[in-house]
Design a protein around this motif. Structure first.
Motif, short mmCIF file in Angstrom:
data_model
loop_
_atom_site.label_atom_id
_atom_site.label_comp_id
_atom_site.label_asym_id
_atom_site.label_seq_id
_atom_site.Cartn_x
_atom_site.Cartn_y
_atom_site.Cartn_z
N CYS A 88 0.85 -1.18 0.00
CA CYS A 88 0.00 0.00 0.00
C CYS A 88 0.89 1.24 0.00
N PRO A 89 0.34 2.40 -0.34
CA PRO A 89 1.14 3.63 -0.35
C PRO A 89 1.73 3.93 1.03
N VAL A 90 2.98 4.39 1.04
CA VAL A 90 3.65 4.74 2.29
C VAL A 90 4.10 6.20 2.25
N SER A 91 4.18 6.78 3.44
CA SER A 91 4.80 8.09 3.61
C SER A 91 6.17 7.83 4.21
N THR A 92 7.19 8.39 3.59
CA THR A 92 8.56 8.16 4.04
C THR A 92 9.14 9.47 4.54
N ARG A 93 9.73 9.42 5.73
CA ARG A 93 10.39 10.60 6.28
C ARG A 93 11.51 10.15 7.21
N TRP A 123 14.71 6.25 9.33
CA TRP A 123 13.71 6.51 8.29
C TRP A 123 12.44 5.75 8.64
N GLN A 124 11.30 6.43 8.55
CA GLN A 124 10.00 5.82 8.80
C GLN A 124 9.29 5.61 7.47
N HIS A 125 8.67 4.45 7.33
CA HIS A 125 7.88 4.12 6.14
C HIS A 125 6.49 3.70 6.65
N LYS A 126 5.61 4.68 6.78
CA LYS A 126 4.30 4.44 7.40
C LYS A 126 3.19 4.32 6.35
N CYS A 127 2.19 3.52 6.69
CA CYS A 127 1.01 3.41 5.83
C CYS A 127 0.41 4.80 5.67
N ARG A 128 0.26 5.22 4.45
CA ARG A 128 -0.25 6.57 4.19
C ARG A 128 -1.73 6.70 4.56
N ASN A 137 -9.93 -8.62 -1.05
CA ASN A 137 -10.14 -9.06 0.32
C ASN A 137 -8.90 -8.86 1.20
N GLY A 138 -8.18 -7.74 0.98
CA GLY A 138 -6.98 -7.48 1.77
C GLY A 138 -7.09 -6.20 2.57
N ARG A 139 -6.10 -5.99 3.40
CA ARG A 139 -6.07 -4.79 4.23
C ARG A 139 -4.62 -4.31 4.35
N CYS A 140 -4.43 -2.99 4.23
CA CYS A 140 -3.10 -2.41 4.43
C CYS A 140 -2.71 -2.60 5.89
N THR A 141 -1.52 -3.10 6.13
CA THR A 141 -1.08 -3.43 7.48
C THR A 141 0.29 -2.83 7.75
N GLN A 142 0.38 -2.02 8.80
CA GLN A 142 1.67 -1.41 9.13
C GLN A 142 2.65 -2.49 9.56
N GLN A 143 3.78 -2.53 8.90
CA GLN A 143 4.83 -3.49 9.23
C GLN A 143 5.89 -2.76 10.05
N ARG A 144 6.42 -3.44 11.06
CA ARG A 144 7.47 -2.83 11.88
C ARG A 144 8.70 -3.72 11.91
N SER A 145 9.83 -3.09 12.08
CA SER A 145 11.07 -3.82 12.27
C SER A 145 11.80 -3.18 13.44
N CYS A 168 8.35 0.24 8.86
CA CYS A 168 9.25 -0.05 7.74
C CYS A 168 8.53 -0.42 6.45
N GLY A 169 7.22 -0.44 6.44
CA GLY A 169 6.50 -0.76 5.21
C GLY A 169 5.02 -0.97 5.47
N CYS A 170 4.27 -1.17 4.39
CA CYS A 170 2.82 -1.29 4.51
C CYS A 170 2.30 -2.32 3.50
N PRO A 171 2.48 -3.60 3.78
CA PRO A 171 2.01 -4.62 2.83
C PRO A 171 0.49 -4.74 2.82
N CYS A 172 -0.01 -5.21 1.69
CA CYS A 172 -1.43 -5.54 1.56
C CYS A 172 -1.56 -7.02 1.93
N ARG A 173 -2.19 -7.29 3.06
CA ARG A 173 -2.34 -8.68 3.52
C ARG A 173 -3.75 -9.16 3.24
N SER A 174 -3.84 -10.34 2.69
CA SER A 174 -5.16 -10.94 2.43
C SER A 174 -5.65 -11.63 3.69
N PHE A 175 -6.95 -11.53 3.91
CA PHE A 175 -7.55 -12.18 5.09
C PHE A 175 -8.55 -13.22 4.67
#
Length: 175
Positions: A88-93, A123-128, A137-145, A168-175
């Protein structure tokens, strides 16, 4: 655990707005301690190389601002995630955290000593768009490291290497 602990390092911690938590006196103590570490190394100038002789800085000082890049804080090396179909789209700062919560939930002062030549950046890569629907049938999910940063223990007047969670990212996870 502090209920105001943010999801990711550098996020505003809830409604308390503790951006200026670290006092000028504390900043001065940290700055002087970092200057002492630089002097122990016997090297003049500025930069991470001044601190590589100190075990905590050697183990944990990899996020020095002049060398860290946005891709260093990603959850993966090449988008999209291999095990997720899309991101999913991320905001990076980037940010220079002065305090944060460790992965264990403990509040810590993170070393920032610009006068001594040591600054840590993340650097942060957050779900926008938060947890929006995506794909089929997916949902944007904030990933952390985790990142390991140099902290300063005021009671013991010493440096520690501690682990913090960062977005660190925002994958689209299917449920």
């Amino acid at each position: 655990d502090d209920t105001n602990a943010p999801l990711c390092l550098c996020d505003e911690p809830g409604i308390l707005g503790r951006k200026e938590f670290v006092s000028d006196a504390t900043k001065t103590i940290i700055e002087k301690a970092v200057e002492e570490v630089a002097k122990e190394g016997g090297v003049s100038g500025r930069g991470f190389s001044l601190f590589s002789h100190h075990p905590v800085f050697r183990e944990c000082g990899k996020y020095e601002c002049r060398t860290v890049r946005p891709e260093h804080s990603r959850c993966y090396n090449f988008p999209p995630f291999i095990h997720f179909k899309s991101e999913c789209p991320v905001s990076t700062r980037d940010c220079e955290p002065v305090f944060g919560y460790t992965a264990a939930g403990e509040f810590r002062v993170i070393v920032q000593a610009p006068r001594a030549g040591f600054r840590q950046c993340v650097w942060q890569h957050k779900c926008r768009y938060g947890s929006n629907n995506c794909g089929f049938n997916g949902r944007c999910t904030q990933q952390r490291s985790v990142v390991r940063l140099v902290t300063f223990n005021l009671e013991k007047n010493g440096f520690l290497c501690e682990t913090f969670r960062t977005c660190c990212g925002c994958p689209c996870r299917s449920f």
